[in-house]
Design a protein around this motif. Structure first.
Motif, PDB file in Angstrom:
ATOM      1  N   UNK A 133      -8.032  19.905 -12.340  1.00 27.38           N
ATOM      2  CA  UNK A 133      -8.056  20.004 -13.799  1.00 27.38           C
ATOM      3  C   UNK A 133      -6.932  20.965 -14.171  1.00 27.38           C
ATOM      4  N   UNK A 134      -6.736  21.261 -15.461  1.00 26.35           N
ATOM      5  CA  UNK A 134      -5.603  22.109 -15.846  1.00 26.35           C
ATOM      6  C   UNK A 134      -5.665  23.557 -15.361  1.00 26.35           C
ATOM      7  N   UNK A 135      -6.769  23.971 -14.735  1.00 24.72           N
ATOM      8  CA  UNK A 135      -6.865  25.353 -14.259  1.00 24.72           C
ATOM      9  C   UNK A 135      -7.010  25.471 -12.750  1.00 24.72           C
ATOM     10  N   UNK A 136      -7.032  24.339 -12.020  1.00 24.70           N
ATOM     11  CA  UNK A 136      -7.368  24.378 -10.596  1.00 24.70           C
ATOM     12  C   UNK A 136      -6.542  23.401  -9.777  1.00 24.70           C
ATOM     13  N   UNK A 137      -5.949  23.893  -8.680  1.00 26.50           N
ATOM     14  CA  UNK A 137      -5.348  23.052  -7.645  1.00 26.50           C
ATOM     15  C   UNK A 137      -6.169  23.307  -6.385  1.00 26.50           C
ATOM     16  N   UNK A 138      -6.874  22.270  -5.919  1.00 27.81           N
ATOM     17  CA  UNK A 138      -7.791  22.417  -4.783  1.00 27.81           C
ATOM     18  C   UNK A 138      -7.968  21.065  -4.118  1.00 27.81           C
ATOM     19  N   UNK A 139      -7.574  20.915  -2.862  1.00 27.42           N
ATOM     20  CA  UNK A 139      -7.056  21.943  -1.977  1.00 27.42           C
ATOM     21  C   UNK A 139      -5.573  22.222  -2.237  1.00 27.42           C
ATOM     22  N   UNK A 140      -5.121  23.347  -1.682  1.00 28.43           N
ATOM     23  CA  UNK A 140      -3.717  23.741  -1.726  1.00 28.43           C
ATOM     24  C   UNK A 140      -3.300  24.135  -0.318  1.00 28.43           C
ATOM     25  N   UNK A 141      -2.178  23.593   0.123  1.00 24.87           N
ATOM     26  CA  UNK A 141      -1.642  23.894   1.453  1.00 24.87           C
ATOM     27  C   UNK A 141      -0.203  24.370   1.281  1.00 24.87           C
ATOM     28  N   UNK A 142       0.111  25.551   1.810  1.00 25.13           N
ATOM     29  CA  UNK A 142       1.473  26.071   1.863  1.00 25.13           C
ATOM     30  C   UNK A 142       1.877  26.150   3.325  1.00 25.13           C
ATOM     31  N   UNK A 143       3.121  25.803   3.630  1.00 17.69           N
ATOM     32  CA  UNK A 143       3.614  25.874   5.008  1.00 17.69           C
ATOM     33  C   UNK A 143       5.066  26.319   4.995  1.00 17.69           C
ATOM     34  N   UNK A 144       5.426  27.201   5.960  1.00 16.15           N
ATOM     35  CA  UNK A 144       6.799  27.686   6.043  1.00 16.15           C
ATOM     36  C   UNK A 144       7.216  27.753   7.507  1.00 16.15           C
ATOM     37  N   UNK A 145       8.482  27.407   7.762  1.00 19.75           N
ATOM     38  CA  UNK A 145       9.041  27.333   9.108  1.00 19.75           C
ATOM     39  C   UNK A 145      10.232  28.267   9.227  1.00 19.75           C
ATOM     40  N   UNK A 146      10.284  29.015  10.306  1.00 21.39           N
ATOM     41  CA  UNK A 146      11.456  29.820  10.652  1.00 21.39           C
ATOM     42  C   UNK A 146      12.397  28.891  11.408  1.00 21.39           C
ATOM     43  N   UNK A 147      13.516  28.510  10.781  1.00 19.52           N
ATOM     44  CA  UNK A 147      14.400  27.484  11.345  1.00 19.52           C
ATOM     45  C   UNK A 147      15.576  28.033  12.149  1.00 19.52           C
ATOM     46  N   UNK A 148      15.716  29.370  12.176  1.00 20.92           N
ATOM     47  CA  UNK A 148      16.843  29.970  12.907  1.00 20.92           C
ATOM     48  C   UNK A 148      16.400  31.202  13.678  1.00 20.92           C
ATOM     49  N   UNK A 149      17.054  31.418  14.808  1.00 22.80           N
ATOM     50  CA  UNK A 149      16.883  32.665  15.563  1.00 22.80           C
ATOM     51  C   UNK A 149      17.889  33.667  15.038  1.00 22.80           C
ATOM     52  N   UNK A 150      17.578  34.274  13.882  1.00 22.27           N
ATOM     53  CA  UNK A 150      18.548  35.155  13.241  1.00 22.27           C
ATOM     54  C   UNK A 150      17.996  36.545  12.945  1.00 22.27           C
ATOM     55  N   UNK A 151      16.792  36.850  13.450  1.00 18.16           N
ATOM     56  CA  UNK A 151      16.187  38.145  13.204  1.00 18.16           C
ATOM     57  C   UNK A 151      15.548  38.283  11.833  1.00 18.16           C
TER      58      UNK A 151
END
Length: 137
Positions: free
Chosen positions: A50-68
């Protein structure tokens, strides 16, 4: 590809930890991006209920470089009058080439009519690059 889950941070707008269970109530939305330095890639997927709810929500992030450096992701929403809410950053300290996932829901009494994520590459606490995925509505 190795996936890990983590705890969610709590921000001004409640980001509540919950196990994601897909429901057929609405169509799922998603978008993602890669930072300009190619160091971080992330995406979101979720189902606006509905206008007040996002469910379910999935966030994902990847480290794509060996850069410290390390990647982070945050959910971003706009309400009916165009005000933007920047939800808390979620950092992936697991190193290259690991994904990190967060499952939950986003709820805001101010309403949410557009959704996206920002993905950044950090050097310590300094943000070095940033991308914003395509807005969904």
């Amino acid at each position: 590809m190795k996936r890990r889950t983590g705890m969610l941070a709590t921000g001004a707008a409640a980001f509540l930890l919950a196990v994601a269970v897909a429901t057929p109530a609405e169509a799922a939305e998603s978008s993602g991006c890669l930072t300009s330095d190619d160091g971080a890639r992330g995406y979101w997927e979720g189902t606006p209920q509905d206008p007040t709810l996002v469910d379910p929500l999935h966030l994902a992030v990847l480290d794509t470089k060996r850069d410290g450096r390390h990647p982070a992701i945050r959910f971003v929403t706009k309400n009916y009058i165009g005000s933007t809410t920047y939800w808390p950053w979620h950092h992936n300290y697991d190193g290259h080439p690991n994904w990190k996932d967060w499952y939950g829901r986003a709820q805001s009494n101010d309403g949410m009519v557009r959704w996206t994520v920002q993905v950044a590459n950090f050097d310590g606490s300094t943000r070095r690059s940033l991308c914003t995925a395509a807005w969904q509505s």
